[in-house]
Design an enzyme around this catalytic site. Structure first.
Site: not given
Length: 291
Positions: A194, A199, A214, A217
């Site tokens: 990903d 991120h 962040i 998820g």
């Protein structure tokens, strides 16, 4: 129009070949914190139970690995579907379900068949539902259902979709554990496929409305399943039947996840919060079905 729901729903399923081996699994497990010290395992790097995630001669596969197997991120697949063209900065992962049909092998080759069974209109946002079925020569392996939340792309006149929420049990959790998210956790996890700069890149994170990058998820998703497997299922990954969650809030690297578990026969309900931010919600409507 960025989202053509009719085109997305009517498009023929797309097939992709997946392949993985022990290195992919070890990297994924390290990305979700395998081998890192916890309150229960202060010397986790050499703990025999933890080596099942990190040592090739003892390896088993956490079912959430299905979300990254072959580097084919389900989120990216949904964004490349016919009829869908959106700004990556407006995208958030809304929810995820993995249903396991049999134990995931340490080394495998399989075919992933993906389609968009639903696109929901939330007025101020759109929710794209992607379903991926994965099978090898021996039959079905797993099914992934991914919900992709796209801010600012609603209002196209589609169905609103389901909005039911799962209430937490009205009693104290049977188990509570905490997991520290290292400052470099997102940088390690993204190596599983990903590559969203949200991120890693502070500038991109600011464009998306965040003070700093962040955590993925799906990293929180994997951390949580590992905690349930290790504390409720005796470390037996083969007992997991399905695992579903709704991504209710963000996690910043360096924070601590507080994971609360309520056990029932064949089912564990989970709540995940950010302990450092007054238990701000992270994962909600979360259930692990198991044998």
């Amino acid at each position: 129009m960025p989202i053509d729901a009719a085109k997305a729903l009517s498009a023929a399923p797309r097939s992709t070949e997946l392949a993985w081996d022990h290195k992919d699994i070890q990297l994924y497990h390290l990305g979700i914190g395998a081998g890192a010290a916890t309150p229960e395992k202060p010397h986790a790097a050499t703990d025999p139970d933890e080596l099942r995630y990190t040592l090739e001669s003892a390896l088993h596969v956490l079912p959430s690995f299905a979300t990254v197997a072959g580097g084919g991120m389900a989120l990216a697949g949904g964004l490349s579907a016919p009829g869908i063209e959106v700004d990556l900065a407006a995208v958030l992962h809304g929810g995820q379900t993995v249903t396991v049909h049999r134990t995931l092998p340490v080394r495998g080759r399989a075919t992933q068949t993906s389609g968009v069974p639903a696109v929901y209109d939330k007025q101020k946002a759109a929710v794209i539902v992607l379903r991926s079925e994965v099978a090898d020569d021996d039959g079905p392996l797993w099914t992934c259902d991914t919900q992709i939340f796209v801010r600012g792309e609603g209002g196209f006149g589609g169905e609103r979709g389901p909005s039911a929420r799962l209430e937490l049990p009205g009693r104290a959790p049977d188990r509570t554990t905490e997991r520290l998210i290292r400052e470099d956790q997102a940088l390690l996890y993204r190596l599983s496929g990903d590559w969203n700069p949200l991120h890693a890149d502070p500038g991109f994170a600011k464009l998306a409305g965040f003070d700093r990058p962040i955590l993925h998820g799906l990293c929180s998703y994997g951390v949580t399943l590992k905690a349930v497997v290790d504390t409720v299922l005796g470390g037996d990954v083969a007992r997991v039947r399905s695992y579903t969650t709704r991504f209710a809030g963000v996690v910043f690297p360096g924070e601590t996840l507080r994971i609360r578990m309520w056990e029932d026969e064949g089912r564990t309900q989970v709540s995940v919060t950010a302990a450092d931010r007054d238990d701000a919600p992270v994962l909600a409507d979360t259930v692990v079905e198991h044998g």
